[in-house]
Design an enzyme around this catalytic site. Structure first.
Site, PDB file in Angstrom:
ATOM      1  N   GLY A   1      37.198  29.526 109.025  1.00 26.69           N
ATOM      2  CA  GLY A   1      38.323  29.374 108.116  1.00 26.69           C
ATOM      3  C   GLY A   1      38.258  28.071 107.333  1.00 26.69           C
TER       4      GLY A   1
ATOM      5  CB  THR B   1      46.683  25.905 113.422  1.00 22.15           C
ATOM      6  OG1 THR B   1      46.202  26.225 112.122  1.00 22.15           O
ATOM      7  CG2 THR B   1      45.545  25.812 114.383  1.00 22.15           C
TER       8      THR B   1
ATOM      9  N   PRO C   1      37.558  36.482 111.118  1.00 25.90           N
ATOM     10  CG  PRO C   1      36.013  37.923 110.092  1.00 25.90           C
ATOM     11  CD  PRO C   1      36.712  36.599 109.915  1.00 25.90           C
ATOM     12  CG  HIS C   2      35.701  32.674 114.274  1.00 19.10           C
ATOM     13  ND1 HIS C   2      34.718  31.855 113.775  1.00 19.10           N
ATOM     14  CD2 HIS C   2      36.865  32.092 113.943  1.00 19.10           C
ATOM     15  CE1 HIS C   2      35.284  30.810 113.176  1.00 19.10           C
ATOM     16  NE2 HIS C   2      36.585  30.940 113.262  1.00 19.10           N
TER      17      HIS C   2
ATOM     18  CE1 TYR D   1      27.649  36.381  81.029  1.00 16.62           C
ATOM     19  CE2 TYR D   1      27.886  34.520  82.524  1.00 16.62           C
ATOM     20  CZ  TYR D   1      27.451  35.036  81.333  1.00 16.62           C
ATOM     21  OH  TYR D   1      26.814  34.238  80.434  1.00 16.62           O
TER      22      TYR D   1
HETATM   23  C1  LIG Z   1      41.836  28.138 112.659  1.00 15.11           C
HETATM   24  C2  LIG Z   1      42.452  27.866 111.368  1.00 15.11           C
HETATM   25  C3  LIG Z   1      41.712  27.326 110.303  1.00 15.11           C
HETATM   26  C4  LIG Z   1      40.294  26.841 110.463  1.00 15.11           C
HETATM   27  O1  LIG Z   1      39.442  27.860 110.789  1.00 15.11           O
HETATM   28  P1  LIG Z   1      38.077  27.576 111.565  1.00 15.11           P
HETATM   29  O2  LIG Z   1      37.581  28.963 111.713  1.00 15.11           O
HETATM   30  O3  LIG Z   1      38.423  26.908 112.844  1.00 15.11           O
HETATM   31  O4  LIG Z   1      37.227  26.747 110.689  1.00 15.11           O
HETATM   32  C5  LIG Z   1      42.320  27.168 109.081  1.00 15.11           C
HETATM   33  N1  LIG Z   1      43.598  27.510 108.916  1.00 15.11           N
HETATM   34  C6  LIG Z   1      44.352  28.026 109.908  1.00 15.11           C
HETATM   35  C7  LIG Z   1      45.770  28.383 109.645  1.00 15.11           C
HETATM   36  C8  LIG Z   1      43.805  28.208 111.167  1.00 15.11           C
HETATM   37  O5  LIG Z   1      44.561  28.675 112.170  1.00 15.11           O
END
Ligand SMILES: *Cc1c(COP(=O)(O)O)cnc(C)c1O
Length: 616
Positions: free
Chosen positions: A152, A295, A387-388, A417
């Site tokens: 993420g 988070t 996905p993880h 493009y």
């Molecule tokens: C976990 C998380 C991230 C970061 O994702 P990673 O896969 O740990 O790099 C970003 N934003 C939110 C809201 C998250 O919960």
């Protein structure tokens, strides 16, 4: 078709599905070994029997054996038992058998999704996944673009990267092709909608000036030339946003925290006021980030309200890029899609989720606001999804999806493009994304998961529904407990807030204690007994995670939680931070284990034992 059985998806807390798992492993290994042999079967083996007889050959194999045994020992002693319902901490649980097996199988072939020639299979799967995730998140898969990242964090960087470049394009157009934008002020140039900028870029391409525009955009000049404006994120943001501002050269000082309400969702009034204030000062807004699944609290921002506000401001000529950080909560949108992937209206949804036993009878979820937030996600310019996390696949697998695939040209190093006519392009992923070489295995793992588990309530809904039901029961267990008596002393336990998703934060305080430092110390000690400190991990009977909600990050919102424990406001003003336990209930097994020995039934007993240890 038969419904999906969650118990057949995971290896299981006690390796209940070991026979099937081993059978598949054997099949995969044999198949892979044969595949090698079948590549030009006439070629002779290069390693011969006499090579294998050599002492150094044997000792080299022995080193490999010892190393693996050594590693296995280390991993067993000190790894987190994510598969067990006794683990209720970070967003971790058992990963899907299909994903694990798909990952291991693909790892052997070692595809690199940087370029098609190194990954003819998995690059195509990645493009397919991008479309699947687009559909899940409310985008039109034909018009959008999505791909897998390592997480993420990188997806958020990429979202901001796109926003930064997009914001600078109109200014570059004015320099190169002023006739396209006409008599228009800098302020107006900074406030064109994303669609308008992309339409203008189409005209730029026709005029053959695309490369010139890019050179004069933030991509060519950096941000020194033109301040891209402020990034508005809720206080509950993931810290990757701060890093993103640093890395992309926009600067962390240009990040503005929007307050959160008592339920830890973005305070929409504060968002509106902030936009108004910036407008008066003629400071542009680079982007607003909404969070779907914060988070620390699992809070789901009211995306419908953010979208409404953007529309209102657009009528007054003010616009901004909208990104949704749904790294954590994105897959939960599967809960509101029916077997044909159609979005369900509220009343239909609630009755169907219960009829189909996706959400238990005793649980009310989602709230109308969460449902509406899901409904409007497709209005955002881009979305991060991991996905993880709620996809139950192994690391390192995040993703970003962008609503309008034309936006790809802003970060591409291989004029996308030009190839847009062909459905199969772009396949040279390394030229369109933040990363370079990257695993095809994570892609294959996610693809296997999606192949078995539909991205709607008949699939992911069934797994995620177990976690949500589990979280709500866990929340109610804590709420009902109220207080527990230990050695004649009375301790209160309270949940932070009714979770929007599957995260439950909670804390203890001794009744009568009015000292916040003492309360924080108690919770810290409890956490220390409920976390991994040193091996072996078998000694832990409950593992959770923790967080400190501080004034610096959250303003005074956590102070109200502190007051609920009978601690005076002055204490909050003095200490400015409250320590809480944080349990993400992703596991489908907490709620599926209703036996008397099950952890849900024994949680309070375990807590009592911990506090007894601390006070004796
Ligand atoms: C976990 C998380 C991230 C970061 O994702 P990673 O896969 O740990 O790099 C970003 N934003 C939110 C809201 C998250 O919960």
């Amino acid at each position: 078709m038969d419904k999906l059985n969650v118990n057949a998806l995971f290896l299981g807390p006690k390796s209940e599905n070991q026979d099937f798992f081993k059978e598949m492993l054997n099949f995969m290994m044999n198949d892979f070994i044969d595949w090698r042999k079948d590549f030009h079967p006439q070629d002779k083996p290069i390693i011969t029997d006499s090579d294998k007889d050599r002492e150094d050959y044997k000792s080299t194999l022995l080193k490999t054996r010892h190393t693996l045994v050594d590693l296995a020992g280390k991993l067993q002693t000190c790894s987190m038992p994510w598969f067990s319902p006794r683990y209720l901490g970070h967003m971790n649980t058992d990963t899907l058998m299909a994903a694990n097996l798909g990952y291991m199988l693909t790892l052997l072939y070692n595809p690199n999704n940087c370029a098609y020639e190194g990954s003819p299979v998995t690059t195509e799967l990645e493009i397919e996944l991008g479309k699947q995730l687009a559909g899940l998140l409310g985008y039109d898969p034909k018009r959008s673009w999505g791909h897998i990242t390592s997480g993420g964090t990188i997806a958020n960087y990429e979202g901001l990267w796109v926003a930064r470049n997009l914001k600078s394009i109109p200014h570059a157009i004015k320099k190169v092709l002023p006739e396209l934008v006409g008599e228009i002020s800098d302020w107006q140039l900074s406030n064109l909608t994303s669609v308008r900028v992309l339409d203008l870029l189409d005209e730029v391409k026709v005029a053959g000036k695309f490369e010139d525009i890019l050179r004069l955009s933030a991509r060519g000049t950096g941000v020194l030339d033109k301040n891209p404006g402020k990034l508005l994120v809720p206080q509950s943001k993931h810290y990757s946003w701060v890093k993103a501002m640093d890395i992309l050269g926009i600067g962390t000082e240009n990040l503005i925290n929007i307050k959160v309400k008592d339920n830890y969702r973005m305070d929409i009034e504060d968002l509106k006021n902030t936009i108004e204030k910036l407008t008066v000062q003629k400071i542009p807004i680079l982007a607003v980030v909404g969070v779907v699944g914060s988070t620390e609290e699992g809070a789901i921002d009211e995306i419908h309200e953010i979208v409404r506000i953007r529309r209102e401001f657009e009528e007054k000529g003010i616009s901004f890029y909208l990104h949704i950080d749904a790294a954590y909560g994105g897959y939960a949108r599967a809960m509101v899609l029916d077997e044909n992937n159609k979005f369900l209206e509220y009343d239909d949804l609630i009755s169907t989720l219960k009829e189909q036993r996706i959400i238990a009878e005793d649980t009310d979820w989602p709230s109308p606001e969460v449902h509406k937030a899901f409904k409007f996600m497709g209005e955002a310019d881009s979305i991060t999804i991991d996905p993880h996390k709620m996809g139950y696949v192994p690391y390192a697998t995040g993703a970003i999806v962008m609503k309008d695939k034309r936006i790809l040209d802003l970060i591409s190093y291989f004029a996308a493009y030009v190839f847009d006519k062909s459905e199969n392009n772009p396949l040279l992923l390394g030229s369109y994304i933040m990363e370079g070489s990257k695993a095809g295995a994570t892609v294959a793992a996610t693809w296997c998961a999606h192949k078995i588990i539909p991205l709607n309530f008949t699939g992911y809904g069934r797994i995620i529904g177990c976690g949500i039901t589990g979280a709500q029961r866990f929340y109610r267990t804590i709420l009902k407990a109220g207080s527990i008596i230990i050695a004649g002393r009375k301790f209160q336990i309270k949940p932070l807030t009714l979770p929007d998703f599957n995260m439950v934060d909670f804390a203890f305080n001794e009744i009568g204690n009015k000292d916040l430092t003492a309360m924080n110390e108690l919770n810290q000690k409890i956490y220390e007994l409920c976390s991994y400190k040193s091996g072996p991990v078998y000694l832990n009977d409950f593992i959770t995670s923790k967080t400190a909600l501080s004034e610096e990050e959250y303003g005074n919102t956590p102070g109200k939680f502190v007051m609920d424990f009978g601690i005076p406001w002055e204490e909050w003003e003095k200490v400015k931070s409250v320590y809480v336990m944080r349990s993400s209930i992703i596991t489908p097994f907490l709620v599926n284990d209703s036996s008397p020995d099950g952890f849900m039934n024994n949680f309070l007993k375990t807590m009592k034992e911990k506090i007894t240890k601390i006070i004796s």
